[in-house]
Motif scaffolding. Structure first.
Motif, PDB file in Angstrom:
ATOM      1  N   ARG A 223      -0.789 -45.282  31.572  1.00  0.00           N
ATOM      2  CA  ARG A 223      -1.038 -46.550  32.238  1.00  0.00           C
ATOM      3  C   ARG A 223      -2.539 -46.821  32.282  1.00  0.00           C
ATOM      4  O   ARG A 223      -3.307 -46.020  32.826  1.00  0.00           O
ATOM      5  CB  ARG A 223      -0.441 -46.518  33.632  1.00  0.00           C
ATOM      6  N   PRO A 224      -2.975 -47.966  31.717  1.00  0.00           N
ATOM      7  CA  PRO A 224      -4.409 -48.270  31.691  1.00  0.00           C
ATOM      8  C   PRO A 224      -5.029 -48.317  33.080  1.00  0.00           C
ATOM      9  O   PRO A 224      -6.182 -47.909  33.270  1.00  0.00           O
ATOM     10  CB  PRO A 224      -4.466 -49.644  31.009  1.00  0.00           C
ATOM     11  N   SER A 225      -4.291 -48.825  34.080  1.00  0.00           N
ATOM     12  CA  SER A 225      -4.850 -48.916  35.431  1.00  0.00           C
ATOM     13  C   SER A 225      -5.117 -47.538  36.011  1.00  0.00           C
ATOM     14  O   SER A 225      -6.116 -47.325  36.704  1.00  0.00           O
ATOM     15  CB  SER A 225      -3.900 -49.686  36.344  1.00  0.00           C
ATOM     16  N   VAL A 226      -4.230 -46.570  35.712  1.00  0.00           N
ATOM     17  CA  VAL A 226      -4.424 -45.203  36.211  1.00  0.00           C
ATOM     18  C   VAL A 226      -5.648 -44.574  35.568  1.00  0.00           C
ATOM     19  O   VAL A 226      -6.457 -43.913  36.232  1.00  0.00           O
ATOM     20  CB  VAL A 226      -3.163 -44.349  35.943  1.00  0.00           C
ATOM     21  N   VAL A 227      -5.809 -44.786  34.266  1.00  0.00           N
ATOM     22  CA  VAL A 227      -6.973 -44.247  33.554  1.00  0.00           C
ATOM     23  C   VAL A 227      -8.265 -44.813  34.145  1.00  0.00           C
ATOM     24  O   VAL A 227      -9.224 -44.075  34.412  1.00  0.00           O
ATOM     25  CB  VAL A 227      -6.880 -44.583  32.053  1.00  0.00           C
ATOM     26  N   ALA A 228      -8.287 -46.137  34.387  1.00  0.00           N
ATOM     27  CA  ALA A 228      -9.501 -46.773  34.907  1.00  0.00           C
ATOM     28  C   ALA A 228      -9.799 -46.325  36.335  1.00  0.00           C
ATOM     29  O   ALA A 228     -10.951 -46.023  36.674  1.00  0.00           O
ATOM     30  CB  ALA A 228      -9.354 -48.290  34.847  1.00  0.00           C
ATOM     31  N   ARG A 229      -8.779 -46.289  37.190  1.00  0.00           N
ATOM     32  CA  ARG A 229      -8.992 -45.853  38.576  1.00  0.00           C
ATOM     33  C   ARG A 229      -9.471 -44.413  38.624  1.00  0.00           C
ATOM     34  O   ARG A 229     -10.395 -44.068  39.365  1.00  0.00           O
ATOM     35  CB  ARG A 229      -7.717 -46.010  39.390  1.00  0.00           C
ATOM     36  N   THR A 230      -8.834 -43.561  37.823  1.00  0.00           N
ATOM     37  CA  THR A 230      -9.237 -42.157  37.789  1.00  0.00           C
ATOM     38  C   THR A 230     -10.680 -42.018  37.328  1.00  0.00           C
ATOM     39  O   THR A 230     -11.458 -41.227  37.870  1.00  0.00           O
ATOM     40  CB  THR A 230      -8.309 -41.362  36.843  1.00  0.00           C
ATOM     41  N   GLY A 231     -11.058 -42.828  36.338  1.00  0.00           N
ATOM     42  CA  GLY A 231     -12.441 -42.797  35.876  1.00  0.00           C
ATOM     43  C   GLY A 231     -13.426 -43.212  36.954  1.00  0.00           C
ATOM     44  O   GLY A 231     -14.468 -42.569  37.134  1.00  0.00           O
ATOM     45  N   LEU A 232     -13.098 -44.280  37.700  1.00  0.00           N
ATOM     46  CA  LEU A 232     -13.973 -44.724  38.783  1.00  0.00           C
ATOM     47  C   LEU A 232     -14.093 -43.659  39.871  1.00  0.00           C
ATOM     48  O   LEU A 232     -15.189 -43.370  40.365  1.00  0.00           O
ATOM     49  CB  LEU A 232     -13.442 -46.024  39.391  1.00  0.00           C
ATOM     50  N   TYR A 233     -12.954 -43.081  40.268  1.00  0.00           N
ATOM     51  CA  TYR A 233     -12.986 -42.036  41.295  1.00  0.00           C
ATOM     52  C   TYR A 233     -13.820 -40.850  40.827  1.00  0.00           C
ATOM     53  O   TYR A 233     -14.581 -40.260  41.607  1.00  0.00           O
ATOM     54  CB  TYR A 233     -11.569 -41.557  41.623  1.00  0.00           C
TER      55      TYR A 233
ATOM     56  N   ALA B 237     -17.089 -39.428  42.657  1.00  0.00           N
ATOM     57  CA  ALA B 237     -17.086 -38.056  43.159  1.00  0.00           C
ATOM     58  C   ALA B 237     -18.202 -37.228  42.539  1.00  0.00           C
ATOM     59  O   ALA B 237     -18.890 -36.464  43.235  1.00  0.00           O
ATOM     60  CB  ALA B 237     -15.724 -37.405  42.880  1.00  0.00           C
ATOM     61  N   ALA B 238     -18.413 -37.391  41.230  1.00  0.00           N
ATOM     62  CA  ALA B 238     -19.467 -36.632  40.558  1.00  0.00           C
ATOM     63  C   ALA B 238     -20.839 -36.994  41.111  1.00  0.00           C
ATOM     64  O   ALA B 238     -21.683 -36.119  41.355  1.00  0.00           O
ATOM     65  CB  ALA B 238     -19.411 -36.887  39.047  1.00  0.00           C
ATOM     66  N   ASN B 239     -21.059 -38.282  41.341  1.00  0.00           N
ATOM     67  CA  ASN B 239     -22.345 -38.703  41.897  1.00  0.00           C
ATOM     68  C   ASN B 239     -22.515 -38.236  43.337  1.00  0.00           C
ATOM     69  O   ASN B 239     -23.631 -37.911  43.760  1.00  0.00           O
ATOM     70  CB  ASN B 239     -22.488 -40.223  41.804  1.00  0.00           C
ATOM     71  N   ALA B 240     -21.426 -38.195  44.089  1.00  0.00           N
ATOM     72  CA  ALA B 240     -21.513 -37.688  45.460  1.00  0.00           C
ATOM     73  C   ALA B 240     -21.942 -36.229  45.474  1.00  0.00           C
ATOM     74  O   ALA B 240     -22.736 -35.801  46.317  1.00  0.00           O
ATOM     75  CB  ALA B 240     -20.166 -37.855  46.161  1.00  0.00           C
ATOM     76  N   VAL B 241     -21.422 -35.458  44.518  1.00  0.00           N
ATOM     77  CA  VAL B 241     -21.813 -34.048  44.420  1.00  0.00           C
ATOM     78  C   VAL B 241     -23.288 -33.934  44.041  1.00  0.00           C
ATOM     79  O   VAL B 241     -24.042 -33.145  44.628  1.00  0.00           O
ATOM     80  CB  VAL B 241     -20.926 -33.317  43.385  1.00  0.00           C
ATOM     81  N   VAL B 242     -23.720 -34.724  43.072  1.00  0.00           N
ATOM     82  CA  VAL B 242     -25.123 -34.681  42.632  1.00  0.00           C
ATOM     83  C   VAL B 242     -26.054 -35.038  43.794  1.00  0.00           C
ATOM     84  O   VAL B 242     -27.078 -34.375  44.022  1.00  0.00           O
ATOM     85  CB  VAL B 242     -25.344 -35.635  41.444  1.00  0.00           C
ATOM     86  N   VAL B 243     -25.711 -36.086  44.545  1.00  0.00           N
ATOM     87  CA  VAL B 243     -26.530 -36.487  45.685  1.00  0.00           C
ATOM     88  C   VAL B 243     -26.599 -35.353  46.708  1.00  0.00           C
ATOM     89  O   VAL B 243     -27.666 -35.061  47.268  1.00  0.00           O
ATOM     90  CB  VAL B 243     -25.965 -37.766  46.337  1.00  0.00           C
TER      91      VAL B 243
ATOM     92  N   LEU C 216     -17.159 -56.056  34.502  1.00  0.00           N
ATOM     93  CA  LEU C 216     -17.173 -55.470  33.167  1.00  0.00           C
ATOM     94  C   LEU C 216     -15.782 -55.603  32.555  1.00  0.00           C
ATOM     95  O   LEU C 216     -14.782 -55.246  33.185  1.00  0.00           O
ATOM     96  CB  LEU C 216     -17.589 -54.002  33.244  1.00  0.00           C
ATOM     97  N   PRO C 217     -15.666 -56.099  31.336  1.00  0.00           N
ATOM     98  CA  PRO C 217     -14.349 -56.359  30.750  1.00  0.00           C
ATOM     99  C   PRO C 217     -13.425 -55.146  30.739  1.00  0.00           C
ATOM    100  O   PRO C 217     -12.222 -55.275  31.010  1.00  0.00           O
ATOM    101  CB  PRO C 217     -14.694 -56.827  29.323  1.00  0.00           C
ATOM    102  N   TRP C 218     -13.947 -53.970  30.430  1.00  0.00           N
ATOM    103  CA  TRP C 218     -13.076 -52.783  30.340  1.00  0.00           C
ATOM    104  C   TRP C 218     -12.408 -52.495  31.675  1.00  0.00           C
ATOM    105  O   TRP C 218     -11.210 -52.200  31.731  1.00  0.00           O
ATOM    106  CB  TRP C 218     -13.895 -51.575  29.881  1.00  0.00           C
ATOM    107  N   LEU C 219     -13.160 -52.576  32.755  1.00  0.00           N
ATOM    108  CA  LEU C 219     -12.592 -52.334  34.081  1.00  0.00           C
ATOM    109  C   LEU C 219     -11.694 -53.483  34.515  1.00  0.00           C
ATOM    110  O   LEU C 219     -10.607 -53.263  35.069  1.00  0.00           O
ATOM    111  CB  LEU C 219     -13.706 -52.136  35.110  1.00  0.00           C
TER     112      LEU C 219
END
Length: 446
Positions: free
Chosen positions: A16-26, A30-36, A75-78
């Motif tokens: 499902r494209p929506s699942v792929v996009a949501r998972t990517g955003l999360y 999350a990765a940036n939260a760890v870096v911060v 952004l069109p992809w999202l």
């Protein structure tokens, strides 16, 4: 009702494209939260717990602010995978989180420094604003965000014209600039290491670039390339009008049935107004068609547009497309003028479809003749359901009678908000899996 044997089963998406996009955003958040968090620890700890909390909330406030820009960058992809309505809703809720985070940042730091200097919090805040570079700018940014948050509350938003709300909301960008310069001036984590400095510049640069590309560069490029103009204005009834638009190289415009544009008709009195209207016919590479119902002076004036009027269209937007199909057969439910994207989807969809069109009276059934002919040509079933809202003609028993196998179909739903809410309740009561239900609410302000 028209009924013809069904077409062969349509190919459905494996992932499902929506699942792929949501998972990517999360994952990105999350990765940036760890870096911060890592950079925060590397910057070292002070002796005052309140100052420490202030620093931490400030850093995560900056991260949320950058994430907010990404959510509204269009952004069109999202957008094709998640939809502007959901992205706007997430932006709204992240905005409230951002507001509380930055309020915590200001309160914790003020109390912490006041405690260390043995001053009362008010005098400490005044002293910080007058003696520390960037603090006054941060306070102005916070005040702007408080105002934007207040007008974004549902009660305030309902009482305000969209144009007014949008104008106030633009001050968010001023707040972003002020907050960034504050972070550069006094952010200890920002200057703790070259890696931290590079990270924050990359984060802010990436977010602002995404916003500029999605909201400015791409719309300007597409409109320069396609040179859209009105070619026909066709009244459908006393309140509804269809507008035909053509331009150059429309076969290269990545629009799909079910999507919408923000349309600006460049007349002297309308150029500044942008309205979201769905395509009411599947794009054919030569012409775009929108069908609009008069809902005020602006939309009522559309039937008086002249052929040749220049058009500035932002889009296409929306995830209400066949990209999100999970089943080979579909149920399309339309209410009122919400039939416009449904009619376009029916034109594009393969496999057997059932269309249920809910209106108060036969006269309200806009585009019904087109739907009937299209249903006959594609072997689809078409049900026109008329009558007052009460009793509900699309209650569980009635909908199950019309479409006995609806739990095995994808359901595409578009109509007035009360009707959509009622039908979503009906679908849940009938056990239709959430992943098979597709809808989009066309509200620019969330």
């Amino acid at each position: 009702m028209a009924a013809v044997p069904s077409h062969p089963a349509a190919r459905t998406a494996v992932r499902r494209p929506s699942v792929v996009a949501r998972t990517g955003l999360y994952a990105v958040l999350a990765a940036n939260a760890v870096v911060v968090g890592v950079f925060f620890v590397q910057a070292g700890f002070g002796s005052n717990a309140l100052v420490l909390l202030g620093r931490l909330t400030g850093l995560y406030g900056a991260l949320l602010m950058a994430f907010q820009l990404l959510l509204v960058a269009r952004l069109p992809w999202l957008d094709r995978r998640i939809g502007m309505d959901r992205l706007t809703s997430w932006h709204r809720w992240v905005g409230f989180g951002l507001l509380w985070t930055l309020l915590g940042h200001a309160v914790f730091l003020t109390l912490g420094y006041a405690q260390m200097a043995s001053m009362d919090p008010v005098n400490q805040l005044v002293d910080l604003a007058g003696t520390t570079e960037g603090v006054l700018r941060a306070l102005v940014a916070l005040a702007l965000l408080v105002v934007v948050g207040a007008v974004s509350a549902r009660r305030a938003r309902r009482r305000m014209a969209y144009e007014t709300w949008h104008f106030v909301h633009l001050y968010t960008y001023v707040a972003v600039v002020l907050a960034f310069t504050h972070q550069v001036a006094v952010g200890t984590t920002f200057t703790a290491s070259s890696a931290a400095t590079a990270y924050w510049y990359t984060l802010w640069g990436g977010s602002l670039t995404a916003l500029a590309v999605g909201r400015l560069v791409l719309p300007l490029w597409r409109n320069w390339r396609h040179r859209l103009r009105v070619t026909a204005v066709v009244p459908e009834n006393d309140q509804v009008v269809s507008i035909y638009v053509t331009g150059r190289d429309l076969d290269r415009l990545p629009a799909r049935a079910g999507q919408f544009f923000l349309w600006r008709f460049l007349t002297r009195d309308r150029w500044w107004q942008a309205n979201p209207f769905s395509l009411s016919a599947a794009p054919d590479g030569r012409t775009l068609r929108l069908t609009a119902k008069a809902a005020g002076d602006g939309t009522a004036a559309l039937r008086h547009l002249k052929v040749g009027t220049r058009v500035f269209a932002e889009g296409p937007y929306g995830a209400f497309t066949a990209m999100h199909r999970t089943r080979p057969e579909a149920l399309l439910i339309a209410g009122g003028v919400g039939v416009t994207p449904i009619r376009a989807l029916l034109e594009e969809l393969d496999g057997h479809s059932v269309v249920v069109y809910r209106v108060a009276t036969d006269r309200d059934a806009v585009l019904y003749d087109e739907l009937r002919d299209l249903a006959h040509a594609k072997g689809a079933e078409l049900h026109l359901v008329t009558g007052p809202p009460v009793p509900d003609r699309l209650a569980p028993a009635e909908l199950a009678r019309l479409v006995p196998d609806l739990a095995d179909r994808d359901v595409f739903l578009c109509g007035p908000h009360p009707m959509m809410t009622a039908v979503l309740g009906t679908l849940r009561a009938l056990g239709v899996p959430k992943r098979q239900i597709h809808f989009e609410r066309f509200s620019l302000a969330g």
